[in-house]
Write a protein that holds these residues in place. Structure first.
Motif, PDB file in Angstrom:
ATOM      1  N   GLN A 197      -2.972  -6.351 -17.313  1.00 44.83           N
ATOM      2  CA  GLN A 197      -1.766  -6.493 -17.547  1.00 44.83           C
ATOM      3  C   GLN A 197      -0.632  -6.575 -16.635  1.00 44.83           C
ATOM      4  OE1 GLN A 197      -0.287  -4.316 -21.033  1.00 44.83           O
ATOM      5  NE2 GLN A 197      -1.967  -5.181 -22.351  1.00 44.83           N
ATOM      6  N   MET A 198      -0.839  -5.515 -15.636  1.00 42.90           N
ATOM      7  CA  MET A 198      -0.049  -5.562 -14.447  1.00 42.90           C
ATOM      8  C   MET A 198      -0.024  -6.373 -13.589  1.00 42.90           C
ATOM      9  SD  MET A 198      -0.007  -3.481 -10.941  1.00 42.90           S
ATOM     10  CE  MET A 198      -1.657  -3.460 -11.183  1.00 42.90           C
ATOM     11  N   ASP A 255       0.790  -1.180   0.061  1.00 44.88           N
ATOM     12  CA  ASP A 255       0.107  -0.022  -0.026  1.00 44.88           C
ATOM     13  C   ASP A 255       0.876   1.272  -0.042  1.00 44.88           C
ATOM     14  OD1 ASP A 255      -2.581   1.323   0.233  1.00 44.88           O
ATOM     15  OD2 ASP A 255      -2.272   1.571   2.201  1.00 44.88           O
ATOM     16  N   PRO A 256       0.685   2.255  -0.736  1.00 45.60           N
ATOM     17  CA  PRO A 256      -0.598   2.390  -1.614  1.00 45.60           C
ATOM     18  C   PRO A 256      -0.135   2.178  -3.058  1.00 45.60           C
ATOM     19  CG  PRO A 256       0.359   4.478  -0.927  1.00 45.60           C
ATOM     20  CD  PRO A 256       1.296   3.727  -0.461  1.00 45.60           C
ATOM     21  N   TYR A 257      -1.008   1.294  -3.746  1.00 45.79           N
ATOM     22  CA  TYR A 257      -1.025   1.028  -5.274  1.00 45.79           C
ATOM     23  C   TYR A 257      -0.632   2.434  -5.995  1.00 45.79           C
ATOM     24  CZ  TYR A 257      -2.793   0.398  -9.854  1.00 45.79           C
ATOM     25  OH  TYR A 257      -2.949   0.350 -11.028  1.00 45.79           O
ATOM     26  N   ASN A 258      -1.263   3.425  -5.257  1.00 44.88           N
ATOM     27  CA  ASN A 258      -1.184   4.642  -6.388  1.00 44.88           C
ATOM     28  C   ASN A 258       0.339   5.334  -6.488  1.00 44.88           C
ATOM     29  OD1 ASN A 258      -1.286   5.626  -3.901  1.00 44.88           O
ATOM     30  ND2 ASN A 258      -3.312   7.024  -4.222  1.00 44.88           N
ATOM     31  N   GLU A 259       1.162   4.735  -5.312  1.00 41.14           N
ATOM     32  CA  GLU A 259       2.407   5.424  -5.308  1.00 41.14           C
ATOM     33  C   GLU A 259       3.286   4.446  -6.091  1.00 41.14           C
ATOM     34  OE1 GLU A 259       3.911   6.402  -1.451  1.00 41.14           O
ATOM     35  OE2 GLU A 259       1.899   7.408  -0.941  1.00 41.14           O
ATOM     36  N   LEU A 260       2.983   3.677  -6.853  1.00 46.94           N
ATOM     37  CA  LEU A 260       3.734   2.600  -7.714  1.00 46.94           C
ATOM     38  C   LEU A 260       4.276   3.735  -8.925  1.00 46.94           C
ATOM     39  CD1 LEU A 260       2.295  -0.856  -7.542  1.00 46.94           C
ATOM     40  CD2 LEU A 260       4.397  -0.035  -6.355  1.00 46.94           C
ATOM     41  N   ASP A 261       5.250   3.490  -9.494  1.00 45.96           N
ATOM     42  CA  ASP A 261       5.550   4.113 -10.902  1.00 45.96           C
ATOM     43  C   ASP A 261       4.800   3.548 -11.762  1.00 45.96           C
ATOM     44  OD1 ASP A 261       6.673   5.721 -12.508  1.00 45.96           O
ATOM     45  OD2 ASP A 261       8.405   4.989 -12.870  1.00 45.96           O
ATOM     46  N   HIS A 262       3.681   4.069 -12.281  1.00 52.88           N
ATOM     47  CA  HIS A 262       2.794   3.583 -13.364  1.00 52.88           C
ATOM     48  C   HIS A 262       3.098   4.384 -14.738  1.00 52.88           C
ATOM     49  CE1 HIS A 262       0.500   1.401 -10.781  1.00 52.88           C
ATOM     50  NE2 HIS A 262       0.232   2.394  -9.863  1.00 52.88           N
ATOM     51  N   GLN A 263       3.261   3.595 -15.734  1.00 49.35           N
ATOM     52  CA  GLN A 263       3.485   4.208 -17.030  1.00 49.35           C
ATOM     53  C   GLN A 263       2.475   3.677 -18.050  1.00 49.35           C
ATOM     54  OE1 GLN A 263       7.707   4.037 -18.165  1.00 49.35           O
ATOM     55  NE2 GLN A 263       8.412   5.052 -15.981  1.00 49.35           N
ATOM     56  N   ARG A 264       1.163   3.950 -17.851  1.00 54.25           N
ATOM     57  CA  ARG A 264       0.208   3.582 -18.509  1.00 54.25           C
ATOM     58  C   ARG A 264       0.118   4.472 -20.005  1.00 54.25           C
ATOM     59  NH1 ARG A 264      -5.531   4.917 -18.444  1.00 54.25           N
ATOM     60  NH2 ARG A 264      -5.095   6.076 -16.707  1.00 54.25           N
ATOM     61  N   PRO A 265       0.150   3.753 -21.083  1.00 52.59           N
ATOM     62  CA  PRO A 265       0.206   4.445 -22.235  1.00 52.59           C
ATOM     63  C   PRO A 265      -1.261   5.081 -22.449  1.00 52.59           C
ATOM     64  CG  PRO A 265       0.775   2.104 -22.688  1.00 52.59           C
ATOM     65  CD  PRO A 265       0.423   2.208 -21.349  1.00 52.59           C
ATOM     66  N   ASN A 266      -1.379   6.252 -23.078  1.00 54.42           N
ATOM     67  CA  ASN A 266      -2.589   7.192 -22.954  1.00 54.42           C
ATOM     68  C   ASN A 266      -3.732   6.105 -23.843  1.00 54.42           C
ATOM     69  OD1 ASN A 266      -1.404   9.073 -21.824  1.00 54.42           O
ATOM     70  ND2 ASN A 266      -0.822  10.300 -23.738  1.00 54.42           N
ATOM     71  N   SER A 267      -3.316   5.367 -24.734  1.00 51.51           N
ATOM     72  CA  SER A 267      -4.249   4.504 -25.373  1.00 51.51           C
ATOM     73  C   SER A 267      -4.981   3.218 -24.679  1.00 51.51           C
ATOM     74  CB  SER A 267      -3.795   4.057 -26.897  1.00 51.51           C
ATOM     75  OG  SER A 267      -2.572   3.278 -26.500  1.00 51.51           O
ATOM     76  N   MET A 268      -4.436   3.179 -23.645  1.00 51.40           N
ATOM     77  CA  MET A 268      -4.552   1.909 -23.070  1.00 51.40           C
ATOM     78  C   MET A 268      -5.699   2.279 -21.643  1.00 51.40           C
ATOM     79  SD  MET A 268      -2.532  -0.753 -20.749  1.00 51.40           S
ATOM     80  CE  MET A 268      -1.711  -1.412 -22.164  1.00 51.40           C
ATOM     81  N   SER A 269      -6.574   1.817 -21.361  1.00 52.06           N
ATOM     82  CA  SER A 269      -7.611   1.963 -20.396  1.00 52.06           C
ATOM     83  C   SER A 269      -7.365   1.693 -18.999  1.00 52.06           C
ATOM     84  CB  SER A 269      -9.023   1.367 -20.656  1.00 52.06           C
ATOM     85  OG  SER A 269      -8.915   0.081 -20.321  1.00 52.06           O
ATOM     86  N   GLU A 270      -7.679   2.329 -17.966  1.00 53.09           N
ATOM     87  CA  GLU A 270      -7.037   1.554 -16.634  1.00 53.09           C
ATOM     88  C   GLU A 270      -7.413   0.123 -16.392  1.00 53.09           C
ATOM     89  OE1 GLU A 270      -7.208   3.186 -11.832  1.00 53.09           O
ATOM     90  OE2 GLU A 270      -8.906   3.433 -13.115  1.00 53.09           O
ATOM     91  N   THR A 271      -8.431  -0.290 -16.983  1.00 56.61           N
ATOM     92  CA  THR A 271      -8.922  -1.608 -16.829  1.00 56.61           C
ATOM     93  C   THR A 271      -7.964  -2.592 -17.504  1.00 56.61           C
ATOM     94  OG1 THR A 271     -11.115  -1.142 -16.469  1.00 56.61           O
ATOM     95  CG2 THR A 271     -10.703  -3.292 -17.074  1.00 56.61           C
TER      96      THR A 271
END
Length: 129
Positions: free
Chosen positions: A22-23, A1-17
């Motif tokens: 994939q993660m 915790d917290p998940y939101n502090e992980l370094d996420h590099q989600r492509p703009n074309s990819m939905s959060e779901t």
């Protein structure tokens, strides 16, 4: 915790779901490869008209994949009712998902916090409030 502090590099074309799916797949492969157990601690999203009841697994903020891809799902819920301080010592444990039935089963229990020992016990020990 917290998940939101992980370094996420989600492509703009990819939905959060899609990203969460994939993660979680990568994390499950890591756990299987290294023979380790991974715990994700997730908090419920802000619930409309919440009345203090325990959240459901699908109340986790972000994606239903947190539940769909999990092998186990456990909810821990504590009362926040300050008008009844004795109830605030109780923690309800709800096992809501068990993929491998040899590892456990769905059920629930209540544990009580003992201030003297700093532990949760399965029996309510009288305390002076």
């Amino acid at each position: 915790d917290p998940y939101n502090e992980l370094d996420h590099q989600r492509p703009n074309s990819m939905s959060e779901t899609e990203y969460v799916s994939q993660m979680l797949t990568k994390i499950k492969r890591f756990a299987q490869h290294y023979d380790v157990h991974v715990w994700f601690v997730a908090h419920p999203k802000q619930l409309q008209n919440w009345r203090g009841e325990a959240p459901d697994l699908y109340d986790i903020s972000g994606s239903a994949h947190f539940i769909n891809k999990a092998d186990n799902g456990i909810v821990i819920h504590r009362s926040r009712d300050t008008s009844q301080p004795e109830s605030m010592r109780a923690a309800q444990i709800f096992v809501r998902k068990v993929r491998n039935k040899a590892a456990g089963h769905i059920g629930d229990c209540t544990l009580y916090y003992d201030r003297r020992s700093g532990r949760y016990m399965d029996e309510d020990i009288e305390e002076d409030f």
